[in-house]
Design an enzyme around this catalytic site. Structure first.
Site, PDB file in Angstrom:
ATOM      1  N   LEU A  34       0.824  -1.205   0.000  1.00 26.06           N
ATOM      2  CA  LEU A  34       0.000   0.000   0.000  1.00 26.06           C
ATOM      3  C   LEU A  34       0.864   1.264   0.000  1.00 26.06           C
ATOM      4  O   LEU A  34       1.713   1.439   0.857  1.00 26.06           O
ATOM      5  CB  LEU A  34      -0.902  -0.016   1.255  1.00 26.06           C
ATOM      6  CG  LEU A  34      -1.917   1.123   1.331  1.00 26.06           C
ATOM      7  CD1 LEU A  34      -2.964   0.976   0.250  1.00 26.06           C
ATOM      8  CD2 LEU A  34      -2.559   1.168   2.709  1.00 26.06           C
ATOM      9  N   ASP A  35       0.626   2.158  -0.956  1.00 30.37           N
ATOM     10  CA  ASP A  35       1.319   3.448  -1.040  1.00 30.37           C
ATOM     11  C   ASP A  35       2.825   3.297  -1.243  1.00 30.37           C
ATOM     12  O   ASP A  35       3.577   4.242  -0.986  1.00 30.37           O
ATOM     13  CB  ASP A  35       1.060   4.308   0.212  1.00 30.37           C
ATOM     14  CG  ASP A  35      -0.414   4.599   0.414  1.00 30.37           C
ATOM     15  OD1 ASP A  35      -1.177   4.500  -0.555  1.00 30.37           O
ATOM     16  OD2 ASP A  35      -0.803   4.909   1.547  1.00 30.37           O
TER      17      ASP A  35
END
Lengths: 298, 298, 298, 298
Positions: free
Chosen positions: D242-243
């Protein structure tokens, strides 16, 4: 070439096997194929390459290539000579520069020193890869700082009435020191067409406005009067038309109603030095091609 | 005042007890003391305050205060009336606006819709706090988008020959809808002095260049020709001198040799809409004071 | 106070009748009314005023006022003394500074000199209005440049094992020279809580990343590894939590895939010096109020 | 391929004889020579060319070429097939795309529409050259605006418990519509590794912070709490972390002490849309090469 600047010495050591090729010519098929075949045959490897073709009527081709080869120094003459034939075939305007050869830069300055300082410090930090064999000024103001960097300082008083003699002396120095790049780092004298003609696309000026706004004298005063919300700086090659030469780089900084003319001058200095710094760096890295009255920065 | 825009309704609910005071006057001691005493006596609390005095010969004082008071709506008339005496004593030019009263904005547009769209979306998101009772255009292009926001669209064909009749119709609409702010969101018609005179410091224009560079027609074409490295946009109040009115906001965007005139237009749109958006927002927030040919943005 | 710096002397001459007042206190009606009445009674005229109140639960009021009075020097003691009562009434944290008294700044530096240079040049140009009675370093690298500005240079070798003795010596110098502002211009040693405690909200650091990204060591290396498209610099007050103090100013510069870690360092220097420069300028102009772990810059 | 979008139709008409070649491979001499010879033999002319080689241990070569040939459509298969041999020789990862074939883009959105709007408008203006055969959302909020552009809107409710079914339906649609680029325009659901795996380097997300600062939820709240002076936005390819995917573009906007969390959200929207817009544009123009966890944008 040797340099006393340690940072630059180190740069030279790690880049002595590189060279750069700048080309502009009428567009036609096969230019890149020919150039890259040429380099391959000369056992040179392309490290970086940027190409641009104008999308217009005429179709002009521009190319910047950085290439590397073992023992480049010994191949220099051969590469240049062999490239001649190719250049002729495609009607190229071209330039091949070798990173083991430092460019030689002369700085002209008057009394305001912020641009000079920026250049000297960027140079000392190794961020401007060049020799600076001399600084020329029509005032004594810069002498101390220039000499503290071990650079010879030439004081040549100047005014309109003695322009010819002054420029003769300057031109002699430029020739004597074999200068490649001339920087007007806030040199407040106008150069004659004769001077400019002898150094086409070699003289870089910084103007303290976002050209073409506020061409000419006192741009900050006029910017203040107009109430603009940004002020600018423009670095350009010098031509015979004052402030009309090919623009290399520009930038702006925000101002507001609280700022006096003097504040604009102070803020302006911050971008004048960064804009000139970038323009000079690009010129030293052979990134700038002048085409008509514009620059291609590759 | 009611609005159909939910975001703005919510804003009004949380700000209905606030008001803004804008003052300009000759500087002298005691202005802030008098104003703040006045507000204190009227049981109003200062929420935000910005003041600026020109440092020059004349000494002009500018002030923007946001203040809050319980049950502001009922105090509005009294506050305005009582302030008159103070204003007279200090020779103030002043304006007191109350946040429960939405400003009323008219947008003029031609065929290019990017600025209109930005304004409508910022308005729909609650970022432009205003009513938009109408959009006026000399083309039908914008009708669909305008009406999709539930805003009346007025098509008034225009050209040089019928300018007087056209403006008469427009002025009637502005009066009928009680308009406070007029936005020329790329409205390509020139307004007559008669029109401008009736709405001093109320008409906001967006010009697609970094004024004063490229005043007038075809700025992108001229920017391309000059080879600038940044293009700009300028939002200003409209006066009788074309592109010479007080500048509210400006910005620039980087361009390079690869960009055609058409690319400049596309990039230009990105800053035209953000610059106009900011200028309009500041005007709606009563941040902008016009002083001579400049703006003070507090 | 006298200065050898001509630019600053001139600034002092034109501003010796000005003073600044910084206030923070719980919000309540009448604060500005009381302060402005106070200044009016003391025959002082407000030149510039910025106020801000947090919109939250607690409601904290912040104010910065620049005011002028004839013969300010003689009024200084009286103004300070009389203000005590008002300050107490409103539970103010406050500071009144007089422009005829130059702030005294100490600069700490290690081997990288770009921030030091920027500060010294901005100071020499009169853009940083302060005395610089000393520069302290754990290396000899900066001696020449510091002394060339006529500023005493104190070489105090430092390492983890002798931290206590080193800081004792530094603290003695700071006291002896009566220092108001301490700048860590890329001083690569960590200060102990004891040191920091003695100078709350007085020590300004520059960190070479956009905090809170890349807290701690080697930010450029980690930025390179992460492939960011912008790198930053952050100037903040030093607290006991490393890189966690109140941020005064930040900025970023664009990088791309062609940039090595070393290129990031070079580009980083350009914004480190401008960010630190702005933060220091604001601190010297009494624009910065620390509130909890944030700054209000008025 | 046909488009209903007039601006894009016009673009296709003037560019149908162009194609783009993206290459990455281990560096070795002769790559450009071979490619340009190949193109020359196929009677294709190089219009634009950018090359970059990592300067490191491994030496990876990256190239983007735009080339033109008469009657390109008929040569497409032949060019692709013939290039295979060359690609194999140099162990290239490569992609050849033809401008007469519009890329097909799917947009995913939740309730916040600012990024969607920006994309739709840039698309309508002809600035995003793509087909948009569908928009998928887990809310009905965007239906009206999407359908007003004549684009099919697919409402697929989503939550953690039915993730598998939801993604199955989405994947089916992406396959059915033959989608090349997937944009998460503030789509607030996390995708499973299974989904991501099926579209490597094809899913573009916009995160509302300057990564790696404020990874995860509520970045604006945390930015507010930290007291940063700039907030950011980051567009990156989606990976399983994530990210943490390769960053395509980032930008920042200035904020100050007056801004609430809500103000940060509003300002954030302005850069989220411009950052995502640029990232998508570059992806559609085949400028982005993913290498390890970084992007090369040529």
């Amino acid at each position: 070439m040797d340099s006393n600047n340690q940072q630059i010495k180190q740069y030279l050591n790690t880049n002595e096997d590189k060279a750069r090729l700048l080309v502009s010519c009428p567009d036609q098929p096969g230019i890149i194929a020919s150039i890259s075949a040429f380099l391959y045959e000369h056992k040179a490897n392309i490290v970086e390459s940027n190409q641009f073709t104008t999308d217009h009527e005429e179709g002009v081709f521009f190319l910047r290539i950085v290439f590397a080869a073992q023992d480049m120094k010994s191949k220099e003459e051969r590469l240049k000579k062999d490239f001649e034939a190719l250049a002729e075939e495609f009607q190229m305007t071209w330039r091949m520069t070798f990173l083991h050869e430092l460019k030689r830069t002369a700085i002209f300055v008057s009394k305001e020193l912020h641009c000079l300082r920026e250049l000297l410090y960027e140079w000392e930090s190794g961020d401007l890869v060049t020799e600076i064999p001399l600084v020329i000024s029509n005032h004594e103001t810069a002498r101390d700082i220039v000499e503290s960097f071990g650079i010879p300082f030439h004081y040549i008083p100047a005014n309109k009435d003695i322009r010819e003699e002054v420029e003769a002396e300057q031109l002699k120095l430029l020739e004597q020191y074999n200068i490649d790049v001339i920087i007007l780092a806030r040199y407040m004298q106008i150069l004659t067409p004769n001077f400019v003609e002898q150094h086409p696309s070699k003289i870089i000026n910084i103007h303290h406005s976002f050209l073409p706004a506020f061409i000419g004298a006192n741009p900050h005063k006029r910017a203040y009067k107009r109430g603009v919300k940004l002020i600018g700086a423009t670095s350009h090659y010098v031509t015979d038309d004052l402030d009309e030469g090919p623009i290399i780089e520009q930038d702006v900084i925000r101002v507001d109603h609280r700022n006096s003319v003097n504040d604009l001058k102070k803020k302006g200095r911050l971008i004048e030095r960064s804009v000139l710094n970038r323009a000079v760096k690009w010129a030293l890295e052979d990134r700038v091609i002048v085409h008509k009255n514009k620059t291609i920065v590759l």
